[in-house]
Design a protein around this motif. Structure first.
Motif, short mmCIF file in Angstrom:
data_model
loop_
_atom_site.label_atom_id
_atom_site.label_comp_id
_atom_site.label_asym_id
_atom_site.label_seq_id
_atom_site.Cartn_x
_atom_site.Cartn_y
_atom_site.Cartn_z
N HIS A 148 10.91 9.16 -1.96
CA HIS A 148 11.85 8.57 -1.00
C HIS A 148 11.50 8.95 0.44
CE1 HIS A 148 15.64 7.40 0.84
NE2 HIS A 148 15.87 8.65 1.20
N ILE A 149 11.23 10.23 0.67
CA ILE A 149 10.86 10.69 2.01
C ILE A 149 9.56 10.04 2.45
CG2 ILE A 149 10.03 12.72 3.30
CD1 ILE A 149 13.07 12.64 3.10
N HIS A 150 8.62 9.97 1.55
CA HIS A 150 7.31 9.36 1.82
C HIS A 150 7.50 7.90 2.26
CE1 HIS A 150 3.35 7.56 0.66
NE2 HIS A 150 2.87 8.75 1.00
N ALA A 151 8.32 7.15 1.52
CA ALA A 151 8.54 5.73 1.83
C ALA A 151 9.34 5.57 3.11
CB ALA A 151 9.26 5.05 0.66
N LEU A 152 10.36 6.41 3.32
CA LEU A 152 11.18 6.30 4.53
C LEU A 152 10.35 6.57 5.78
CD1 LEU A 152 13.88 5.96 5.96
CD2 LEU A 152 14.33 8.40 5.54
N ALA A 153 9.46 7.55 5.70
CA ALA A 153 8.60 7.86 6.86
C ALA A 153 7.74 6.65 7.22
CB ALA A 153 7.73 9.07 6.55
N GLU A 154 7.16 6.01 6.21
CA GLU A 154 6.34 4.83 6.46
C GLU A 154 7.19 3.67 6.99
OE1 GLU A 154 3.45 1.79 6.53
OE2 GLU A 154 3.35 3.97 6.70
N ALA A 155 8.38 3.49 6.44
CA ALA A 155 9.26 2.42 6.91
C ALA A 155 9.66 2.65 8.37
CB ALA A 155 10.51 2.34 6.02
N ARG A 186 7.90 4.26 10.64
CA ARG A 186 6.71 3.94 11.44
C ARG A 186 6.52 2.43 11.56
NH1 ARG A 186 2.03 1.95 11.09
NH2 ARG A 186 2.28 1.51 8.87
N ARG A 187 6.72 1.73 10.46
CA ARG A 187 6.44 0.29 10.42
C ARG A 187 7.48 -0.53 11.17
NH1 ARG A 187 4.70 -2.33 4.67
NH2 ARG A 187 3.47 -0.39 4.68
N PHE A 188 8.74 -0.10 11.12
CA PHE A 188 9.82 -0.90 11.69
C PHE A 188 10.44 -0.30 12.95
CE2 PHE A 188 10.00 -1.94 7.05
CZ PHE A 188 9.47 -3.22 7.16
N GLY A 189 9.86 0.79 13.46
CA GLY A 189 10.28 1.29 14.75
C GLY A 189 11.50 2.18 14.75
N PHE A 190 11.76 2.88 13.67
CA PHE A 190 12.87 3.84 13.63
C PHE A 190 12.33 5.26 13.78
CE2 PHE A 190 14.74 0.35 11.17
CZ PHE A 190 16.03 0.29 11.69
N THR A 209 0.82 -1.22 0.00
CA THR A 209 0.00 0.00 0.00
C THR A 209 0.85 1.27 0.00
OG1 THR A 209 -0.16 -0.17 2.41
CG2 THR A 209 -1.96 -1.10 1.12
N VAL A 210 2.04 1.22 0.59
CA VAL A 210 2.92 2.40 0.64
C VAL A 210 4.33 2.06 0.19
CG1 VAL A 210 3.88 4.24 2.08
CG2 VAL A 210 1.57 3.40 2.53
N LEU A 211 4.92 1.01 0.76
CA LEU A 211 6.30 0.63 0.44
C LEU A 211 6.32 -0.24 -0.82
CD1 LEU A 211 7.65 -0.09 4.02
CD2 LEU A 211 8.15 1.88 2.57
N PHE A 238 1.88 13.51 5.22
CA PHE A 238 1.91 12.07 5.48
C PHE A 238 3.15 11.70 6.29
CE2 PHE A 238 3.57 7.88 4.41
CZ PHE A 238 2.47 7.06 4.65
N ALA A 239 4.31 12.23 5.90
CA ALA A 239 5.56 11.91 6.60
C ALA A 239 5.49 12.35 8.06
CB ALA A 239 6.74 12.58 5.89
N GLN A 240 4.99 13.53 8.28
CA GLN A 240 4.86 14.05 9.64
C GLN A 240 3.90 13.18 10.46
OE1 GLN A 240 3.19 18.16 10.38
NE2 GLN A 240 5.37 18.58 10.71
N ASN A 241 2.82 12.75 9.85
CA ASN A 241 1.86 11.89 10.54
C ASN A 241 2.45 10.52 10.87
OD1 ASN A 241 -0.08 13.88 10.48
ND2 ASN A 241 -1.11 13.09 8.65
#
Length: 306
Positions: A72-79, A81-85, A37-39, A105-108
């Motif tokens: 890239h920023i969009h995906a990194l933000a989700e990653a 959130r998803r993996f605890g970084f 859905t995002v990554l 989205f990144a901020q959220n």
């Protein structure tokens, strides 16, 4: 998809077009944008090896760079959130600029956004700026803009077995993808050579920025660093299909994108994939593709910035 493991397979569809039929060419699309859905797209292939290294080296914070609409920023933000970084995005542009949908989205997702001037952003490769960021924000694992480092390139080698599994035995002569940094292309060429040797399909990159000839040198350096032997005519970077430069989306390109989406039901983005698909149409129309050729287009995602 398990932690730090990119997708293993993706759907492949054939694109039916009168032009292709007349020219005797078969064109397929690898739907990487559907793998998450995002990554999705090429992002997990570049990001996951870096996140794995961050974890192995004990880092809990990851910092990277990008623009206001950066995939890239969009995906990194989700990653993150998803993996605890904890994630920090250094964003090109002044503080007074409103948040884009991407940055919201990144901020959220929990990403800390640091706005820097365009002048400072051009210094993103300097130790002076990196040291200053560490002094002000603590230690972090650094991922270059776009995930363009050796780990990112090496991660993109995993695209080769994914393509082979997804094709289910079908032969293709050319694999075509959009190029911003050359990271994905270099990794794909290395991976295909690793698994297929001289029998690998030709890889054709469509540069989306103006004056992208320098990427050819970057790609050669990445391949050398991955110990990929030179294979004559194994890849090409096309530099004449940028439509005016990076982020430039003239009306004719937007119309092409809308027409393609209406006919095939496949969404494209105007910065990368629309330029790539348009380039393939132009090359076939101009007789630059021999009859009988089987071409695979890689949909590298990026739909969040539409």
């Amino acid at each position: 998809m398990t932690a730090f493991e990119p997708p293993q397979i993706a759907s492949v569809v054939q694109l039916a077009e009168p032009l292709f039929l007349v020219q005797g060419v078969s064109v397929y699309m690898l739907r990487l944008e559907q793998t998450d859905t995002v990554l999705s797209g090429n992002k997990p292939f570049k990001l996951f090896p870096n996140l794995e290294m961050a974890r192995l080296t004990g880092h809990t914070t990851v910092l990277s760079f990008g623009g206001a609409w950066s995939n890239h920023i969009h995906a990194l933000a989700e990653a993150g959130r998803r993996f605890g970084f904890k994630t920090i995005g250094v964003i090109r542009g002044d503080d007074g600029m409103p948040l884009t949908q991407t940055l919201t989205f990144a901020q959220n997702c929990g990403m800390t956004l640091l706005r820097v001037s365009r002048e400072d952003y051009r210094r993103r490769h300097t130790s002076e700026l990196i040291d200053s960021l560490r002094h002000n924000h603590g230690d972090f694992y650094l991922i270059p803009e776009g995930g363009a480092n050796l780990l990112g390139v090496a991660g993109c080698r995993k695209l080769a077995p994914l393509i082979q599994r997804s094709l289910e035995g079908r032969h293709v002569d050319d694999v075509v993808l959009a190029c911003g940094t050359g990271t994905t292309l270099a990794g794909l060429v290395s991976g295909l050579h690793q698994s297929m040797g001289s029998a690998m399909p030709h890889v054709r990159g469509i540069a989306v920025l103006k004056g992208a000839g320098f990427l050819k040198t970057d790609i050669k350096i990445w391949l050398e660093r991955l110990d990929t032997p030179y294979v004559a005519d194994s890849w090409t970077l096309e530099t004449d299909y940028h439509w005016g430069g990076y982020g430039r989306c003239p009306p004719a390109l937007m119309q092409f994108m809308r027409d393609f989406e209406c006919k095939h039901g496949i969404a494209l983005d105007p910065v990368y994939t629309a330029k790539m698909v348009s380039a393939v149409f132009q090359r076939i129309e101009q007789g630059l593709v021999e009859p009988g050729k089987q071409i695979l287009l890689i949909h590298t995602g990026g739909l969040q910035g539409r």
